[in-house]
Design a protein around this motif. Structure first.
Motif, PDB file in Angstrom:
ATOM      1  N   LYS A 127       1.950   9.977   0.647  1.00 24.07           N
ATOM      2  CA  LYS A 127       0.839   9.141   0.156  1.00 24.07           C
ATOM      3  C   LYS A 127       0.542   8.076   1.195  1.00 24.07           C
ATOM      4  N   ASP A 128      -0.734   7.862   1.461  1.00 20.31           N
ATOM      5  CA  ASP A 128      -1.070   6.833   2.446  1.00 20.31           C
ATOM      6  C   ASP A 128      -1.450   5.533   1.740  1.00 20.31           C
ATOM      7  N   ASN A 129      -1.773   4.513   2.535  1.00 19.07           N
ATOM      8  CA  ASN A 129      -2.045   3.203   1.944  1.00 19.07           C
ATOM      9  C   ASN A 129      -3.387   3.134   1.229  1.00 19.07           C
ATOM     10  N   HIS A 130      -4.232   4.167   1.401  1.00 18.44           N
ATOM     11  CA  HIS A 130      -5.469   4.231   0.627  1.00 18.44           C
ATOM     12  C   HIS A 130      -5.244   4.990  -0.681  1.00 18.44           C
ATOM     13  N   GLY A 131      -3.974   5.329  -0.954  1.00 12.62           N
ATOM     14  CA  GLY A 131      -3.676   6.009  -2.209  1.00 12.62           C
ATOM     15  C   GLY A 131      -3.975   7.502  -2.199  1.00 12.62           C
ATOM     16  N   GLU A 173       3.996  11.050  -9.489  1.00 15.00           N
ATOM     17  CA  GLU A 173       4.439   9.735  -9.024  1.00 15.00           C
ATOM     18  C   GLU A 173       5.028   9.047 -10.245  1.00 15.00           C
ATOM     19  N   THR A 187       7.843   5.321  -2.243  1.00 11.07           N
ATOM     20  CA  THR A 187       6.669   4.739  -1.585  1.00 11.07           C
ATOM     21  C   THR A 187       6.896   3.253  -1.292  1.00 11.07           C
ATOM     22  N   SER A 188       5.987   2.702  -0.520  1.00 12.39           N
ATOM     23  CA  SER A 188       6.078   1.270  -0.212  1.00 12.39           C
ATOM     24  C   SER A 188       5.861   0.429  -1.462  1.00 12.39           C
ATOM     25  N   ASN A 189       5.329   1.023  -2.528  1.00 11.64           N
ATOM     26  CA  ASN A 189       5.171   0.306  -3.800  1.00 11.64           C
ATOM     27  C   ASN A 189       6.368   0.526  -4.724  1.00 11.64           C
TER      28      ASN A 189
HETATM   29  C1  NAG Z   1       0.352   0.422  -3.649  1.00 12.30           C
HETATM   30  O1  NAG Z   1      -0.335  -0.289  -4.653  1.00 12.30           O
HETATM   31  C2  NAG Z   1      -1.597  -0.786  -4.233  1.00 12.30           C
HETATM   32  C3  NAG Z   1      -2.149  -1.619  -5.381  1.00 12.30           C
HETATM   33  O2  NAG Z   1      -2.140  -0.898  -6.580  1.00 12.30           O
HETATM   34  C4  NAG Z   1      -2.527   0.357  -3.857  1.00 12.30           C
HETATM   35  O3  NAG Z   1      -3.745  -0.121  -3.406  1.00 12.30           O
HETATM   36  C5  NAG Z   1      -1.853   1.198  -2.767  1.00 12.30           C
HETATM   37  O4  NAG Z   1      -2.641   2.319  -2.502  1.00 12.30           O
HETATM   38  C6  NAG Z   1      -0.481   1.610  -3.204  1.00 12.30           C
HETATM   39  N1  NAG Z   1       0.184   2.310  -2.098  1.00 12.30           N
HETATM   40  C7  NAG Z   1       0.908   3.401  -2.262  1.00 12.30           C
HETATM   41  C8  NAG Z   1       1.524   3.999  -1.048  1.00 12.30           C
HETATM   42  O5  NAG Z   1       1.061   3.905  -3.350  1.00 12.30           O
END
Ligand code: NAG
Ligand code: NAG
Length: 608
Positions: free
Chosen positions: A276-280, A228, A193-195
């Protein structure tokens, strides 16, 4: 005397024996013949008919697609031990995305399965023979650095037991990733993921009461697990299990004999992708329930289900948006669009099903779904398993046809720009060469090996598995001064031409030499060991018979056999007819032995 025979027997007589002998030995000849004929028919019915039914005959297939060069045509190299596929690109002059292609070919027509990088023309860039099965080979970014990632392990019963590998630009394995909690890593998905966390899939057999689907009360179910995890520590950050939300009744997969043993659980869900999208929010594709599920990233609750028996969406595209089946690779494209690869078929499906990539738009609050674009293969493939869809940076769409050895690039509107086959399409349904997924990406590879070289009498051939930056090969000869402290002078530069580059020796050259790999800016990337012309037994310059010649020879052989067989059959039959005629001229019976003499009948005929 032969006048009393029935006409059918008369016709068959030349092959079954003639005249008096026919009557004497009829049973002992008929029974074996009948048994042979029936067994041949049974064999044909059991083996050939189902196979023939799998062909997709169509007009206008190229020689390549008809299998003239083999089911999965491949080429080999003098300086490198592995083979690479010979591909066909259509339409002629098609401009494919110039980036590299990442596939992991396997199947009966693949000698050494493993991850493979090809350039846009199909030239080999890198391959690595792997033991077991390799799948889902692609480039992913982790902490700002690109890695090659793939799954490697043993495939059994449609899922896997193995790990995910991450290789750096020198092709050194940097990470081997396994699920948390002692689960086996499944072959279907591994997304960084991007995180900088990893999304992974796993299949866990759990005890389950399967009476609701006609199975045992003390049964076994394959739970679909997504996790994850922290890539550095392996720590579990999130886990979701299908069995908490979907009962076995939501499956389209027949239970069959499964579900009685731990090692053969009922694979009712069959997770094959997680995103997974950016809203989690997680997006989970399950092949056997025909569902795409959106999972809340904190609570793990199912936010909605699209498709299958639990579908919540009104279909604004006459079923095309929600009635996908046996699908793969569901990916977010924005907060309200997603792509997937709709197989529309499994190995038991009827032959008219057509697979395609699809872009869907969802109105989530009011639960409506519609198709924005479909991506169909020009030959309308039916892909019974695997497959993926990648939206490229330029907006074009790459569809990997999984069980069919092909990948196709489309414009965003769904027009075919470039269709690439790495196997003959007439045999796609046999799955002799498959790649679970196909991707396009940039990649810079700087292997920490030395370039490979092979010599013929006239030339040296050089290659360097995985080296993407070589522009020029520089031929350097020893200057003859000090053999204990060799210095080399440049004789000539030859531009890199594909995976393997040929450099003709300068005439009268007999000394030590080396070949240096240069970057486009002239920087030295590496060099071969010091070699000597004639120091090893040179290979033959003449290339071995290539595949089309082998096929031609086999065909010619079969044709010769058929012609000979036909010739003998006809000549024997006409001899029999002549001898019948002879008999009407000469009513006197002659001895059986005479009939076995091939000259005899002809002799009589000539005498008439
Ligand atoms: C990455 O982390 C941020 C902060 O915890 C979170 O809001 C976001 O949804 C996360 N993105 C992914 C793709 O997991
Ligand atoms: C080898 O030759 C180079 C110059 O060609 C010289 O600088 C170097 O000292 C030599 N090394 C040895 C070990 O003789």
């Amino acid at each position: 005397m032969s006048m009393r025979k029935s006409s059918a027997v008369t016709l068959l007589s030349p092959w079954l024996g003639r005249g008096d002998r026919f009557r004497k030995c009829s049973l002992s000849r008929w029974i074996p013949a009948l048994v042979v004929a029936l067994s041949a028919l049974a064999l044909f019915w059991t083996y050939a008919v189902p196979q023939l039914a799998r062909f997709r005959f169509r007009g206008g297939l190229s020689w390549y697609d008809m299998g003239w060069y083999g089911f999965g045509p491949s080429r080999n190299y003098a300086s490198f031990n592995e083979e690479s596929p010979v591909i066909e690109i259509t339409p002629a002059g098609a401009q494919c995305d110039p980036r590299y292609t990442f596939i992991a070919p396997r199947g009966d027509s693949v000698v050494h399965p493993g991850p493979m990088i090809l350039d846009a023309k199909g030239e080999l860039i890198w391959t690595k023979p792997n033991s077991g099965t390799t799948q889902d080979f692609k480039v992913q970014s982790y902490r700002g650095q690109d890695y090659l990632t793939y799954w490697q392990g043993d495939e059994e019963d449609g899922h896997g037991r193995g790990s995910w590998y991450m290789l750096d630009s020198a092709y050194t394995i940097r990470y081997i990733v396994s699920p948390a909690g002692g689960l086996e890593g499944d072959l279907h998905d591994f997304q960084i993921t991007s995180n900088n966390t990893a999304l992974i899939t796993a299949y866990e057999p759990i005890p389950y009461d399967l009476t609701s689907v006609g199975g045992p009360e003390l049964g076994w179910l394959y739970d679909g697990v997504i996790q994850e995890i922290n890539l550095e520590t392996g720590e579990l950050l999130f886990e979701w299990r299908s069995s908490r939300f979907y009962p076995p009744e939501s499956s389209y997969e027949p239970l069959g004999e499964k579900g009685h043993e731990r090692i053969l659980g009922y694979d009712y869900f069959h997770i094959n992708s997680v995103d997974k999208d950016n809203h989690g929010r997680y997006l989970v594709s399950a092949r056997h329930t025909h569902t795409v599920t959106c999972v809340d990233g904190t609570s793990g609750e199912v936010l909605w289900s699209l498709g299958g028996k639990d579908n919540e969406f009104l279909d604004e595209s006459d079923g095309a948006a929600t009635q996908f089946a046996w699908q793969h690779d569901a990916r977010w494209q924005s907060s309200n669009t997603l792509t997937l690869f709709n197989n529309a078929a499994n190995p038991e499906s009827d032959r008219s099903s057509v697979s395609h990539g699809v872009l869907l738009e969802l109105d989530i609050p009011s639960r409506k779904a519609k198709v924005l674009t479909t991506y169909d293969h020009p030959q309308e493939l039916m892909v019974v398993s695997q497959g993926n869809l990648q939206v490229l940076d330029n907006g074009n769409v790459l569809v990997g046809w999984g069980h069919s050895a092909a990948f196709t690039e489309f414009s965003p509107e769904g027009t075919v720009l470039c269709d690439v086959h790495f196997g003959a399409s007439a045999y796609f349904t046999f799955g002799r060469i498959v790649s679970y997924r196909s991707f396009k990406s940039n990649w810079i590879g700087m292997p920490n090996t030395v370039p490979d070289a092979a010599m013929t009498r006239e030339r040296v051939l050089v290659s360097w598995n995985g080296a993407t930056e070589v522009a020029t090969w520089r031929f350097q000869a020893w200057d003859g001064a000090d053999i204990n402290n060799m210095t080399f002078s440049t004789i000539k530069d030859v531009g890199r031409s594909g995976f393997e580059t040929e450099i003709p020796f300068p005439s009268d050259f007999t000394s030590y030499f080396r070949v240096v790999a240069l970057k486009s800016d002239g920087a030295v990337l590496g060099m071969t060991e010091v070699l000597q012309r004639g120091s090893t037994e040179p290979m033959e310059d003449s290339p071995a018979l290539d595949h089309s010649w082998r096929v031609a020879i086999v065909l010619l052989f079969i044709l010769c056999c058929l012609t000979l067989g036909l010739y003998f059959a006809i000549s024997r039959f006409s001899r029999y007819r002549r001898s019948q005629r002879d008999r009407s001229y000469r009513p006197l019976a002659h001895k059986d032995e005479d009939e076995d003499d091939p000259e005899n009948g002809i002799g009589h005929h000539m005498a008439i």
